[in-house]
Motif scaffolding. Structure first.
Motif, PDB file in Angstrom:
ATOM      1  N   GLU A 216      24.178   3.925 -20.770  1.00 61.49           N
ATOM      2  CA  GLU A 216      23.396   4.514 -19.677  1.00 61.49           C
ATOM      3  C   GLU A 216      21.918   4.595 -20.027  1.00 61.49           C
ATOM      4  N   GLN A 217      21.602   4.940 -21.270  1.00 58.21           N
ATOM      5  CA  GLN A 217      20.198   5.055 -21.654  1.00 58.21           C
ATOM      6  C   GLN A 217      19.519   3.685 -21.672  1.00 58.21           C
TER       7      GLN A 217
ATOM      8  N   SER B 178      20.408   1.161 -19.892  1.00 60.15           N
ATOM      9  CA  SER B 178      20.297   0.763 -18.489  1.00 60.15           C
ATOM     10  C   SER B 178      19.081   1.421 -17.838  1.00 60.15           C
TER      11      SER B 178
ATOM     12  N   TYR C 288      28.297  -1.923 -10.789  1.00 58.90           N
ATOM     13  CA  TYR C 288      28.908  -1.525 -12.065  1.00 58.90           C
ATOM     14  C   TYR C 288      30.142  -2.367 -12.359  1.00 58.90           C
TER      15      TYR C 288
ATOM     16  N   ILE D  29      30.690   7.651 -13.776  1.00 57.08           N
ATOM     17  CA  ILE D  29      29.589   7.358 -14.701  1.00 57.08           C
ATOM     18  C   ILE D  29      28.488   6.582 -13.989  1.00 57.08           C
TER      19      ILE D  29
ATOM     20  N   LEU E  30      24.482   7.736 -13.366  1.00 55.31           N
ATOM     21  CA  LEU E  30      23.305   6.908 -13.648  1.00 55.31           C
ATOM     22  C   LEU E  30      22.428   6.811 -12.400  1.00 55.31           C
TER      23      LEU E  30
ATOM     24  N   TYR F  11      26.435  -3.378 -16.357  1.00 56.65           N
ATOM     25  CA  TYR F  11      25.742  -3.221 -15.082  1.00 56.65           C
ATOM     26  C   TYR F  11      24.962  -4.490 -14.754  1.00 56.65           C
TER      27      TYR F  11
END
Length: 547
Positions: A483-484, A486, A505, A513, A517, A542
Protein backbone atom coordinates in the motif's frame (compact mmCIF):
# COMPACT_ATOMS: atom_id res chain seq x y z
CA UNK A 1 34.34 -35.18 -38.10
CA UNK A 2 33.96 -32.96 -41.16
CA UNK A 3 30.61 -32.08 -42.75
CA UNK A 4 30.45 -30.42 -46.16
CA UNK A 5 26.68 -30.10 -46.47
CA UNK A 6 23.40 -30.52 -44.59
CA UNK A 7 20.42 -32.41 -46.00
CA UNK A 8 16.80 -32.12 -44.89
CA UNK A 9 17.06 -34.85 -42.26
CA UNK A 10 20.03 -33.12 -40.63
CA UNK A 11 18.25 -29.76 -40.69
CA UNK A 12 15.21 -31.38 -39.09
CA UNK A 13 17.49 -32.69 -36.35
CA UNK A 14 19.07 -29.24 -36.00
CA UNK A 15 15.70 -27.51 -35.50
CA UNK A 16 14.67 -30.09 -32.89
CA UNK A 17 17.99 -29.65 -31.08
CA UNK A 18 17.59 -25.88 -31.16
CA UNK A 19 14.07 -26.08 -29.74
CA UNK A 20 15.11 -28.52 -27.03
CA UNK A 21 18.08 -26.45 -25.83
CA UNK A 22 15.94 -23.30 -25.80
CA UNK A 23 13.23 -25.03 -23.80
CA UNK A 24 15.83 -26.24 -21.31
CA UNK A 25 17.26 -22.72 -20.94
CA UNK A 26 14.19 -20.51 -21.33
CA UNK A 27 14.25 -19.43 -17.67
CA UNK A 28 17.82 -18.19 -18.09
CA UNK A 29 16.61 -16.04 -20.97
CA UNK A 30 13.53 -14.91 -19.01
CA UNK A 31 15.80 -13.79 -16.17
CA UNK A 32 17.52 -11.28 -18.48
CA UNK A 33 14.46 -9.01 -18.38
CA UNK A 34 15.71 -5.45 -17.84
CA UNK A 35 13.29 -4.81 -14.98
CA UNK A 36 13.37 -7.44 -12.22
CA UNK A 37 9.61 -7.96 -12.47
CA UNK A 38 7.83 -11.33 -12.71
CA UNK A 39 6.84 -10.94 -16.35
CA UNK A 40 10.11 -11.67 -18.13
CA UNK A 41 8.83 -13.95 -20.87
CA UNK A 42 11.27 -13.63 -23.78
CA UNK A 43 12.55 -17.16 -23.31
CA UNK A 44 9.06 -18.60 -22.95
CA UNK A 45 7.81 -16.80 -26.07
CA UNK A 46 10.79 -17.87 -28.16
CA UNK A 47 10.49 -21.46 -26.93
CA UNK A 48 6.78 -21.68 -27.78
CA UNK A 49 7.51 -20.21 -31.21
CA UNK A 50 10.25 -22.82 -31.75
CA UNK A 51 7.90 -25.63 -30.71
CA UNK A 52 5.37 -24.47 -33.28
CA UNK A 53 8.11 -24.53 -35.93
CA UNK A 54 9.16 -28.05 -34.98
CA UNK A 55 5.58 -29.31 -34.94
CA UNK A 56 5.23 -28.31 -38.59
CA UNK A 57 8.52 -29.99 -39.49
CA UNK A 58 7.31 -33.22 -37.89
CA UNK A 59 4.28 -33.20 -40.19
CA UNK A 60 6.43 -33.45 -43.32
CA UNK A 61 6.50 -36.66 -45.32
CA UNK A 62 9.81 -35.93 -46.99
CA UNK A 63 12.73 -33.83 -45.80
CA UNK A 64 14.58 -31.70 -48.30
CA UNK A 65 16.44 -28.69 -46.90
CA UNK A 66 13.99 -26.30 -48.55
CA UNK A 67 10.87 -28.09 -47.28
CA UNK A 68 12.19 -28.33 -43.73
CA UNK A 69 13.01 -24.65 -43.52
CA UNK A 70 9.69 -23.59 -45.06
CA UNK A 71 7.79 -25.80 -42.63
CA UNK A 72 9.72 -24.14 -39.79
CA UNK A 73 8.93 -20.73 -41.26
CA UNK A 74 5.20 -21.38 -41.52
CA UNK A 75 4.98 -23.05 -38.12
CA UNK A 76 6.80 -20.20 -36.40
CA UNK A 77 4.72 -17.62 -38.28
CA UNK A 78 1.45 -18.96 -36.86
CA UNK A 79 2.86 -19.81 -33.42
CA UNK A 80 4.84 -16.59 -32.88
CA UNK A 81 4.35 -15.08 -29.40
CA UNK A 82 5.62 -11.76 -28.16
CA UNK A 83 7.96 -9.44 -30.00
CA UNK A 84 10.87 -11.87 -29.66
CA UNK A 85 8.80 -14.73 -31.11
CA UNK A 86 7.63 -12.62 -34.04
CA UNK A 87 11.20 -11.53 -34.82
CA UNK A 88 12.34 -15.16 -34.59
CA UNK A 89 9.59 -16.15 -37.03
CA UNK A 90 10.77 -13.45 -39.43
CA UNK A 91 14.34 -14.73 -39.16
CA UNK A 92 13.07 -18.19 -40.10
CA UNK A 93 11.06 -16.69 -42.94
CA UNK A 94 14.13 -15.07 -44.46
CA UNK A 95 16.22 -18.18 -43.77
CA UNK A 96 13.67 -20.32 -45.62
CA UNK A 97 13.58 -17.96 -48.60
CA UNK A 98 17.36 -18.22 -48.78
CA UNK A 99 17.23 -22.02 -49.01
CA UNK A 100 14.21 -22.27 -51.30
CA UNK A 101 14.09 -25.38 -53.53
CA UNK A 102 17.43 -26.70 -52.18
CA UNK A 103 17.87 -30.38 -51.34
CA UNK A 104 21.16 -29.82 -49.48
CA UNK A 105 23.03 -26.74 -48.30
CA UNK A 106 26.69 -25.84 -47.80
CA UNK A 107 28.35 -23.01 -45.87
CA UNK A 108 27.81 -20.52 -48.69
CA UNK A 109 24.09 -21.38 -48.77
CA UNK A 110 23.84 -21.01 -44.99
CA UNK A 111 25.64 -17.67 -45.04
CA UNK A 112 23.33 -16.29 -47.72
CA UNK A 113 20.31 -17.59 -45.79
CA UNK A 114 21.59 -15.96 -42.55
CA UNK A 115 21.90 -12.65 -44.42
CA UNK A 116 18.41 -12.88 -45.87
CA UNK A 117 17.09 -13.84 -42.42
CA UNK A 118 18.61 -10.72 -40.89
CA UNK A 119 17.34 -8.46 -43.68
CA UNK A 120 13.81 -9.87 -43.39
CA UNK A 121 13.68 -9.39 -39.62
CA UNK A 122 14.92 -5.81 -39.85
CA UNK A 123 12.22 -4.98 -42.41
CA UNK A 124 9.53 -6.46 -40.16
CA UNK A 125 10.29 -4.00 -37.33
CA UNK A 126 9.13 -0.43 -37.90
CA UNK A 127 11.90 1.15 -35.82
CA UNK A 128 14.77 -1.36 -35.42
CA UNK A 129 16.82 -0.87 -32.27
CA UNK A 130 20.48 -1.82 -32.12
CA UNK A 131 21.58 -3.84 -29.11
CA UNK A 132 18.79 -6.38 -29.58
CA UNK A 133 18.28 -9.78 -31.24
CA UNK A 134 18.38 -7.93 -34.57
CA UNK A 135 21.94 -6.79 -33.92
CA UNK A 136 23.05 -10.31 -32.99
CA UNK A 137 21.41 -11.75 -36.11
CA UNK A 138 23.04 -9.13 -38.34
CA UNK A 139 26.45 -9.66 -36.76
CA UNK A 140 26.24 -13.43 -37.28
CA UNK A 141 25.10 -12.97 -40.89
CA UNK A 142 27.84 -10.52 -41.88
CA UNK A 143 30.53 -12.66 -40.25
CA UNK A 144 29.11 -15.80 -41.89
CA UNK A 145 29.30 -14.24 -45.37
CA UNK A 146 33.00 -13.48 -44.98
CA UNK A 147 33.75 -16.82 -43.32
CA UNK A 148 31.97 -18.90 -45.98
CA UNK A 149 34.41 -17.74 -48.67
CA UNK A 150 37.15 -19.81 -47.04
CA UNK A 151 35.50 -22.23 -44.57
CA UNK A 152 33.67 -25.18 -46.14
CA UNK A 153 33.35 -27.41 -43.06
CA UNK A 154 29.88 -26.72 -41.69
CA UNK A 155 30.82 -27.66 -38.11
CA UNK A 156 33.79 -25.31 -38.01
CA UNK A 157 31.70 -22.66 -39.77
CA UNK A 158 28.87 -22.84 -37.22
CA UNK A 159 31.25 -22.99 -34.28
CA UNK A 160 32.96 -19.78 -35.39
CA UNK A 161 29.67 -18.02 -36.20
CA UNK A 162 28.31 -18.84 -32.74
CA UNK A 163 31.52 -17.66 -31.09
CA UNK A 164 31.33 -14.37 -32.99
CA UNK A 165 27.62 -14.07 -32.21
CA UNK A 166 28.43 -14.36 -28.51
CA UNK A 167 30.91 -11.51 -28.85
CA UNK A 168 28.21 -9.35 -30.44
CA UNK A 169 25.78 -10.37 -27.69
CA UNK A 170 28.27 -9.34 -25.01
CA UNK A 171 28.50 -5.90 -26.64
CA UNK A 172 24.74 -5.27 -26.54
CA UNK A 173 24.95 -3.45 -23.16
CA UNK A 174 27.26 -0.91 -24.82
CA UNK A 175 24.58 -0.25 -27.44
CA UNK A 176 21.57 -0.03 -25.13
CA UNK A 177 22.13 1.94 -21.91
CA UNK A 178 19.15 0.28 -20.24
CA UNK A 179 20.91 -3.10 -20.57
CA UNK A 180 24.10 -1.72 -19.05
CA UNK A 181 22.18 -0.19 -16.14
CA UNK A 182 20.51 -3.52 -15.41
CA UNK A 183 23.75 -5.46 -15.89
CA UNK A 184 22.33 -7.86 -18.48
CA UNK A 185 22.76 -8.71 -22.16
CA UNK A 186 19.81 -8.64 -24.53
CA UNK A 187 17.40 -11.49 -23.80
CA UNK A 188 16.32 -12.04 -27.41
CA UNK A 189 19.92 -12.06 -28.58
CA UNK A 190 20.75 -14.64 -25.91
CA UNK A 191 17.82 -16.75 -27.09
CA UNK A 192 19.09 -16.63 -30.67
CA UNK A 193 22.57 -17.80 -29.63
CA UNK A 194 20.95 -20.68 -27.73
CA UNK A 195 19.00 -21.61 -30.88
CA UNK A 196 22.18 -21.67 -32.96
CA UNK A 197 24.05 -23.60 -30.28
CA UNK A 198 21.26 -26.18 -29.99
CA UNK A 199 21.32 -26.67 -33.76
CA UNK A 200 25.10 -27.10 -33.73
CA UNK A 201 24.96 -29.59 -30.84
CA UNK A 202 22.32 -31.65 -32.63
CA UNK A 203 24.38 -31.87 -35.82
CA UNK A 204 27.48 -32.99 -33.93
CA UNK A 205 25.80 -35.83 -32.04
CA UNK A 206 25.06 -39.22 -33.56
CA UNK A 207 22.24 -39.83 -31.07
CA UNK A 208 18.58 -39.31 -31.87
CA UNK A 209 17.06 -36.32 -30.11
CA UNK A 210 13.91 -37.02 -28.14
CA UNK A 211 10.76 -35.69 -29.77
CA UNK A 212 8.72 -36.17 -26.59
CA UNK A 213 8.60 -32.45 -25.79
CA UNK A 214 7.49 -31.49 -29.25
CA UNK A 215 4.33 -33.44 -29.89
CA UNK A 216 1.46 -31.35 -31.14
CA UNK A 217 0.26 -28.98 -28.42
CA UNK A 218 -3.07 -27.23 -28.90
CA UNK A 219 -2.57 -23.77 -27.46
CA UNK A 220 -5.58 -21.77 -28.58
CA UNK A 221 -7.40 -18.67 -27.45
CA UNK A 222 -10.39 -19.52 -25.28
CA UNK A 223 -13.32 -17.38 -26.38
CA UNK A 224 -15.84 -15.87 -24.05
CA UNK A 225 -18.72 -18.34 -23.68
CA UNK A 226 -22.19 -16.97 -24.38
CA UNK A 227 -25.52 -18.59 -23.55
CA UNK A 228 -26.81 -19.38 -27.02
CA UNK A 229 -29.10 -22.10 -28.32
CA UNK A 230 -27.74 -24.77 -30.62
CA UNK A 231 -30.28 -23.66 -33.24
CA UNK A 232 -28.22 -20.46 -33.55
CA UNK A 233 -25.23 -22.51 -34.69
CA UNK A 234 -25.87 -22.66 -38.43
CA UNK A 235 -22.66 -24.54 -39.28
CA UNK A 236 -22.01 -27.23 -36.70
CA UNK A 237 -18.49 -28.53 -37.35
CA UNK A 238 -15.37 -26.51 -36.62
CA UNK A 239 -12.93 -27.98 -39.16
CA UNK A 240 -9.19 -27.29 -39.19
CA UNK A 241 -6.31 -28.87 -41.11
CA UNK A 242 -2.97 -28.20 -42.81
CA UNK A 243 -2.24 -28.82 -46.51
CA UNK A 244 1.24 -29.68 -47.77
CA UNK A 245 1.09 -28.39 -51.32
CA UNK A 246 3.06 -26.93 -54.21
CA UNK A 247 0.09 -24.71 -55.07
CA UNK A 248 1.23 -21.09 -55.35
CA UNK A 249 -2.09 -19.32 -55.93
CA UNK A 250 -4.84 -20.59 -53.66
CA UNK A 251 -7.41 -17.82 -54.16
CA UNK A 252 -9.55 -20.17 -56.29
CA UNK A 253 -9.40 -22.80 -53.54
CA UNK A 254 -10.54 -20.21 -51.00
CA UNK A 255 -13.45 -19.22 -53.25
CA UNK A 256 -14.50 -22.88 -53.58
CA UNK A 257 -14.65 -23.28 -49.79
CA UNK A 258 -16.73 -20.15 -49.13
CA UNK A 259 -19.95 -21.92 -50.19
CA UNK A 260 -19.43 -24.65 -47.56
CA UNK A 261 -19.70 -22.48 -44.44
CA UNK A 262 -18.40 -19.42 -42.60
CA UNK A 263 -15.50 -18.29 -40.37
CA UNK A 264 -13.24 -19.28 -43.27
CA UNK A 265 -9.49 -18.80 -42.93
CA UNK A 266 -7.01 -19.89 -45.62
CA UNK A 267 -3.49 -18.64 -44.92
CA UNK A 268 0.12 -19.69 -45.48
CA UNK A 269 1.84 -20.40 -48.75
CA UNK A 270 5.23 -21.68 -49.93
CA UNK A 271 4.37 -25.32 -49.35
CA UNK A 272 2.03 -25.15 -46.36
CA UNK A 273 -1.53 -23.81 -46.03
CA UNK A 274 -3.65 -23.64 -42.87
CA UNK A 275 -7.42 -23.92 -43.27
CA UNK A 276 -10.15 -23.19 -40.73
CA UNK A 277 -13.88 -23.26 -41.49
CA UNK A 278 -17.22 -23.76 -39.75
CA UNK A 279 -19.24 -26.11 -41.97
CA UNK A 280 -21.93 -28.77 -42.04
CA UNK A 281 -19.96 -30.80 -44.61
CA UNK A 282 -16.40 -31.36 -43.34
CA UNK A 283 -15.98 -34.37 -45.64
CA UNK A 284 -16.62 -32.30 -48.77
CA UNK A 285 -14.22 -29.62 -47.55
CA UNK A 286 -11.49 -32.24 -47.05
CA UNK A 287 -12.15 -33.68 -50.52
CA UNK A 288 -11.61 -30.23 -52.06
CA UNK A 289 -8.38 -29.84 -50.08
CA UNK A 290 -7.04 -33.24 -51.19
CA UNK A 291 -7.08 -32.01 -54.78
CA UNK A 292 -4.24 -29.59 -54.07
CA UNK A 293 -2.11 -31.54 -51.58
CA UNK A 294 -1.65 -33.88 -48.62
CA UNK A 295 -3.54 -33.20 -45.38
CA UNK A 296 -2.17 -33.07 -41.83
CA UNK A 297 -3.38 -32.03 -38.37
CA UNK A 298 -7.04 -32.65 -39.19
CA UNK A 299 -9.32 -31.56 -36.35
CA UNK A 300 -13.14 -31.64 -36.54
CA UNK A 301 -15.21 -30.54 -33.52
CA UNK A 302 -19.00 -30.79 -33.20
CA UNK A 303 -19.82 -27.32 -31.88
CA UNK A 304 -23.44 -28.20 -31.06
CA UNK A 305 -22.31 -31.07 -28.85
CA UNK A 306 -19.67 -28.92 -27.22
CA UNK A 307 -22.22 -26.20 -26.51
CA UNK A 308 -24.63 -28.63 -24.82
CA UNK A 309 -21.78 -30.08 -22.79
CA UNK A 310 -20.79 -26.62 -21.57
CA UNK A 311 -24.31 -25.71 -20.55
CA UNK A 312 -24.62 -28.94 -18.56
CA UNK A 313 -21.11 -29.49 -17.23
CA UNK A 314 -19.09 -26.32 -17.76
CA UNK A 315 -16.22 -25.74 -20.21
CA UNK A 316 -14.41 -28.64 -21.83
CA UNK A 317 -10.61 -28.62 -21.77
CA UNK A 318 -9.15 -27.15 -24.97
CA UNK A 319 -12.62 -26.19 -26.14
CA UNK A 320 -11.37 -23.89 -28.84
CA UNK A 321 -13.78 -21.96 -30.97
CA UNK A 322 -17.26 -22.55 -29.57
CA UNK A 323 -18.34 -18.96 -29.27
CA UNK A 324 -20.59 -17.90 -32.14
CA UNK A 325 -20.76 -14.24 -32.93
CA UNK A 326 -23.85 -12.57 -34.33
CA UNK A 327 -24.56 -13.65 -37.86
CA UNK A 328 -25.07 -10.18 -39.31
CA UNK A 329 -22.07 -8.03 -40.14
CA UNK A 330 -21.54 -5.13 -37.74
CA UNK A 331 -19.88 -1.88 -38.67
CA UNK A 332 -17.25 -2.30 -35.94
CA UNK A 333 -15.92 -5.27 -33.98
CA UNK A 334 -13.44 -5.05 -31.12
CA UNK A 335 -10.86 -7.64 -30.10
CA UNK A 336 -9.02 -7.02 -26.87
CA UNK A 337 -6.35 -8.87 -24.91
CA UNK A 338 -7.04 -9.19 -21.19
CA UNK A 339 -6.00 -11.24 -18.20
CA UNK A 340 -8.04 -11.28 -15.00
CA UNK A 341 -11.71 -11.96 -14.31
CA UNK A 342 -12.50 -8.37 -13.36
CA UNK A 343 -10.68 -6.86 -16.33
CA UNK A 344 -12.53 -9.23 -18.65
CA UNK A 345 -15.82 -7.98 -17.21
CA UNK A 346 -14.78 -4.36 -17.76
CA UNK A 347 -14.01 -5.02 -21.41
CA UNK A 348 -17.27 -6.94 -21.92
CA UNK A 349 -19.22 -4.02 -20.49
CA UNK A 350 -17.42 -1.75 -22.95
CA UNK A 351 -18.71 -3.90 -25.84
CA UNK A 352 -15.58 -5.88 -26.67
CA UNK A 353 -16.69 -8.62 -29.08
CA UNK A 354 -13.86 -11.03 -28.39
CA UNK A 355 -11.45 -11.27 -25.46
CA UNK A 356 -8.18 -13.11 -26.00
CA UNK A 357 -6.75 -14.38 -22.70
CA UNK A 358 -3.24 -13.01 -22.33
CA UNK A 359 -0.95 -10.33 -21.05
CA UNK A 360 2.15 -10.45 -18.90
CA UNK A 361 3.85 -13.89 -19.07
CA UNK A 362 1.09 -15.18 -21.39
CA UNK A 363 1.35 -13.50 -24.77
CA UNK A 364 -1.13 -14.86 -27.35
CA UNK A 365 0.26 -16.21 -30.60
CA UNK A 366 -0.28 -14.85 -34.08
CA UNK A 367 -2.67 -17.75 -34.67
CA UNK A 368 -4.65 -16.95 -31.51
CA UNK A 369 -5.18 -13.40 -32.77
CA UNK A 370 -5.94 -14.58 -36.31
CA UNK A 371 -8.58 -16.96 -34.98
CA UNK A 372 -10.17 -14.07 -33.09
CA UNK A 373 -10.22 -11.98 -36.29
CA UNK A 374 -12.01 -14.78 -38.12
CA UNK A 375 -14.59 -15.16 -35.36
CA UNK A 376 -15.87 -11.58 -35.38
CA UNK A 377 -18.05 -10.10 -38.08
CA UNK A 378 -17.24 -6.42 -38.14
CA UNK A 379 -16.78 -4.48 -41.35
CA UNK A 380 -13.91 -2.83 -39.47
CA UNK A 381 -12.06 -4.88 -36.82
CA UNK A 382 -10.04 -3.05 -34.16
CA UNK A 383 -7.48 -4.97 -32.08
CA UNK A 384 -6.36 -3.61 -28.71
CA UNK A 385 -3.22 -5.55 -27.64
CA UNK A 386 -2.96 -3.73 -24.26
CA UNK A 387 0.65 -4.84 -24.00
CA UNK A 388 3.68 -3.63 -25.95
CA UNK A 389 4.89 -7.20 -26.33
CA UNK A 390 1.76 -8.26 -28.22
CA UNK A 391 1.68 -5.50 -30.86
CA UNK A 392 3.97 -7.26 -33.37
CA UNK A 393 1.97 -10.51 -33.21
CA UNK A 394 -1.21 -8.49 -33.78
CA UNK A 395 0.40 -6.76 -36.77
CA UNK A 396 1.44 -10.14 -38.16
CA UNK A 397 -2.10 -11.51 -37.78
CA UNK A 398 -3.46 -8.41 -39.52
CA UNK A 399 -1.18 -9.05 -42.52
CA UNK A 400 -2.42 -12.64 -42.76
CA UNK A 401 -6.11 -11.71 -42.74
CA UNK A 402 -8.23 -10.63 -45.70
CA UNK A 403 -10.48 -8.54 -43.43
CA UNK A 404 -10.18 -4.82 -42.66
CA UNK A 405 -8.13 -5.00 -39.48
CA UNK A 406 -6.68 -2.11 -37.50
CA UNK A 407 -4.14 -2.70 -34.76
CA UNK A 408 -4.46 0.16 -32.31
CA UNK A 409 -1.21 -0.25 -30.32
CA UNK A 410 -2.40 0.11 -26.73
CA UNK A 411 0.41 -0.91 -24.38
CA UNK A 412 -1.48 -1.08 -21.07
CA UNK A 413 -4.90 -2.06 -19.75
CA UNK A 414 -5.83 1.57 -18.90
CA UNK A 415 -5.02 2.59 -22.48
CA UNK A 416 -7.30 -0.16 -23.78
CA UNK A 417 -10.14 0.86 -21.48
CA UNK A 418 -9.80 4.53 -22.48
CA UNK A 419 -9.69 3.65 -26.17
CA UNK A 420 -13.00 1.77 -25.93
CA UNK A 421 -14.61 4.50 -23.84
CA UNK A 422 -13.60 7.06 -26.48
CA UNK A 423 -14.90 5.11 -29.47
CA UNK A 424 -18.07 6.53 -31.08
CA UNK A 425 -20.03 4.08 -33.23
CA UNK A 426 -21.50 6.97 -35.23
CA UNK A 427 -18.11 8.24 -36.45
CA UNK A 428 -16.00 6.84 -39.29
CA UNK A 429 -12.97 4.68 -38.57
CA UNK A 430 -10.30 7.31 -39.30
CA UNK A 431 -11.88 9.87 -36.97
CA UNK A 432 -12.29 7.27 -34.25
CA UNK A 433 -8.67 6.15 -34.47
CA UNK A 434 -7.52 9.76 -34.19
CA UNK A 435 -9.78 10.38 -31.20
CA UNK A 436 -8.51 7.24 -29.50
CA UNK A 437 -4.92 8.30 -30.09
CA UNK A 438 -5.61 11.72 -28.58
CA UNK A 439 -7.38 10.16 -25.60
CA UNK A 440 -4.69 7.66 -24.62
CA UNK A 441 -2.05 10.38 -24.85
CA UNK A 442 -3.62 11.80 -21.68
CA UNK A 443 -3.64 8.47 -19.81
CA UNK A 444 -0.91 7.50 -17.36
CA UNK A 445 -0.51 3.93 -16.17
CA UNK A 446 1.01 2.82 -12.87
CA UNK A 447 1.69 -0.79 -11.91
CA UNK A 448 2.73 -2.32 -8.60
CA UNK A 449 4.47 -5.69 -8.46
CA UNK A 450 7.52 -7.33 -6.83
CA UNK A 451 11.18 -7.83 -7.73
CA UNK A 452 12.26 -11.31 -8.77
CA UNK A 453 15.99 -10.72 -8.34
CA UNK A 454 18.57 -8.36 -6.86
CA UNK A 455 19.63 -5.64 -9.26
CA UNK A 456 20.70 -2.02 -9.53
CA UNK A 457 19.09 0.45 -11.94
CA UNK A 458 20.33 4.04 -12.21
CA UNK A 459 22.24 3.69 -8.93
CA UNK A 460 19.11 2.48 -7.12
CA UNK A 461 19.54 -0.91 -5.43
CA UNK A 462 16.62 -3.29 -5.62
CA UNK A 463 16.48 -6.46 -3.58
CA UNK A 464 14.63 -9.64 -4.45
CA UNK A 465 11.00 -9.53 -3.19
CA UNK A 466 11.00 -5.72 -2.86
CA UNK A 467 7.68 -4.13 -3.81
CA UNK A 468 8.16 -1.81 -6.78
CA UNK A 469 5.97 0.77 -8.51
CA UNK A 470 6.47 1.28 -12.25
CA UNK A 471 5.26 3.87 -14.76
CA UNK A 472 6.40 4.58 -18.33
CA UNK A 473 9.23 2.07 -18.10
CA UNK A 474 10.69 3.58 -14.93
CA UNK A 475 10.74 2.33 -11.36
CA UNK A 476 9.14 5.17 -9.40
CA UNK A 477 8.81 3.70 -5.88
CA UNK A 478 10.36 0.87 -3.86
CA UNK A 479 9.61 -0.56 -0.42
CA UNK A 480 8.36 -3.54 1.54
CA UNK A 481 4.71 -2.51 1.93
CA UNK A 482 2.31 -2.83 -1.04
CA UNK A 483 0.00 0.00 0.00
CA UNK A 484 2.79 2.44 0.81
CA UNK A 485 4.63 1.74 -2.45
CA UNK A 486 1.34 2.16 -4.32
CA UNK A 487 0.65 5.49 -2.60
CA UNK A 488 4.18 6.72 -3.32
CA UNK A 489 3.83 5.71 -6.96
CA UNK A 490 0.65 7.73 -7.34
CA UNK A 491 2.22 10.78 -5.73
CA UNK A 492 5.02 10.54 -8.30
CA UNK A 493 2.83 10.32 -11.39
CA UNK A 494 -0.33 12.31 -10.60
CA UNK A 495 -0.16 15.90 -11.83
CA UNK A 496 -2.45 18.93 -11.98
CA UNK A 497 -3.70 17.99 -15.45
CA UNK A 498 -5.30 14.82 -14.06
CA UNK A 499 -8.75 14.53 -12.49
CA UNK A 500 -9.59 10.81 -12.29
CA UNK A 501 -7.75 7.91 -10.63
CA UNK A 502 -8.99 4.36 -11.22
CA UNK A 503 -7.61 1.60 -9.01
CA UNK A 504 -7.74 -1.91 -10.51
CA UNK A 505 -6.89 -4.31 -7.67
CA UNK A 506 -5.43 -7.66 -8.51
CA UNK A 507 -5.85 -11.28 -7.62
CA UNK A 508 -4.89 -11.71 -3.95
CA UNK A 509 -5.73 -8.16 -2.85
CA UNK A 510 -8.82 -8.05 -0.63
CA UNK A 511 -11.52 -5.55 -1.53
CA UNK A 512 -11.33 -4.00 1.93
CA UNK A 513 -7.61 -3.30 1.54
CA UNK A 514 -8.17 -1.73 -1.88
CA UNK A 515 -10.82 0.63 -0.49
CA UNK A 516 -8.55 1.61 2.40
CA UNK A 517 -5.93 2.62 -0.17
CA UNK A 518 -8.56 4.60 -2.09
CA UNK A 519 -9.52 6.50 1.10
CA UNK A 520 -5.89 7.47 1.60
CA UNK A 521 -5.66 8.55 -2.05
CA UNK A 522 -8.84 10.65 -1.74
CA UNK A 523 -7.41 12.44 1.27
CA UNK A 524 -4.21 13.24 -0.63
CA UNK A 525 -5.94 14.27 -3.86
CA UNK A 526 -9.07 16.01 -2.65
CA UNK A 527 -10.22 17.33 -6.01
CA UNK A 528 -9.90 13.98 -7.80
CA UNK A 529 -12.52 11.33 -8.49
CA UNK A 530 -11.24 7.97 -7.26
CA UNK A 531 -12.77 4.70 -8.48
CA UNK A 532 -12.03 1.18 -7.25
CA UNK A 533 -12.51 -1.72 -9.68
CA UNK A 534 -11.79 -5.42 -9.23
CA UNK A 535 -9.29 -6.41 -11.92
CA UNK A 536 -8.26 -9.87 -10.76
CA UNK A 537 -4.98 -9.60 -12.66
CA UNK A 538 -2.11 -11.90 -11.60
CA UNK A 539 1.40 -10.72 -10.67
CA UNK A 540 0.44 -7.05 -10.33
CA UNK A 541 -1.10 -6.01 -7.01
CA UNK A 542 -2.51 -2.83 -8.49
CA UNK A 543 -2.88 -1.22 -11.90
CA UNK A 544 -3.61 2.52 -11.77
CA UNK A 545 -5.19 4.61 -14.50
CA UNK A 546 -4.67 8.36 -14.16
CA UNK A 547 -6.58 10.64 -16.51
Amino acid sequence: MKIGFLDGAMLKKAFIGAAKLLEDNKEEVNALNVFPVPDGDTGTNMSLTMKSAVNQILNLKEYSAGKVTFAASNGSLMGARGNSGVILSQLFRGFANGLKDKDTVDTSDLAEAFKLASDTAYKAVMKPTEGTILTVAKGCAEYALDLSKEEKDILVFMEKVIKYGNQVLNRTPDMLPVLKQAGVVDAGGKGLIIVLTGAYNAITTKEDISLESFQKEAIEAKPTIKHIGTSDIEFGYCTEFMINTDEKDYDDFREELIKFGDSLMVVGGEGLIKVHIHTNNPGQVLEKALKIGELNDIKIDNMRYQHNHIMEHGPIKDLGEVDKQEKEVKKYSFITVSIGEGLDTVFKELNADYIIPGGQTMNPSTEDILNAIEEVNGEHIIILPNNGNIVLAADQAKELSDKRVYVFPTKTIPEGVTALLTFDLELDIEENLQNMEDAISHVKTGQVTYAVRDTEIEDVKINKDDIIGISKGEIMSIGDDVEQVSFDLLKNIVDEDSSLITIFYGNGIEEEIAFKLSEKVEEEFEDFDVEVVFGGQPLYYYIFSIE
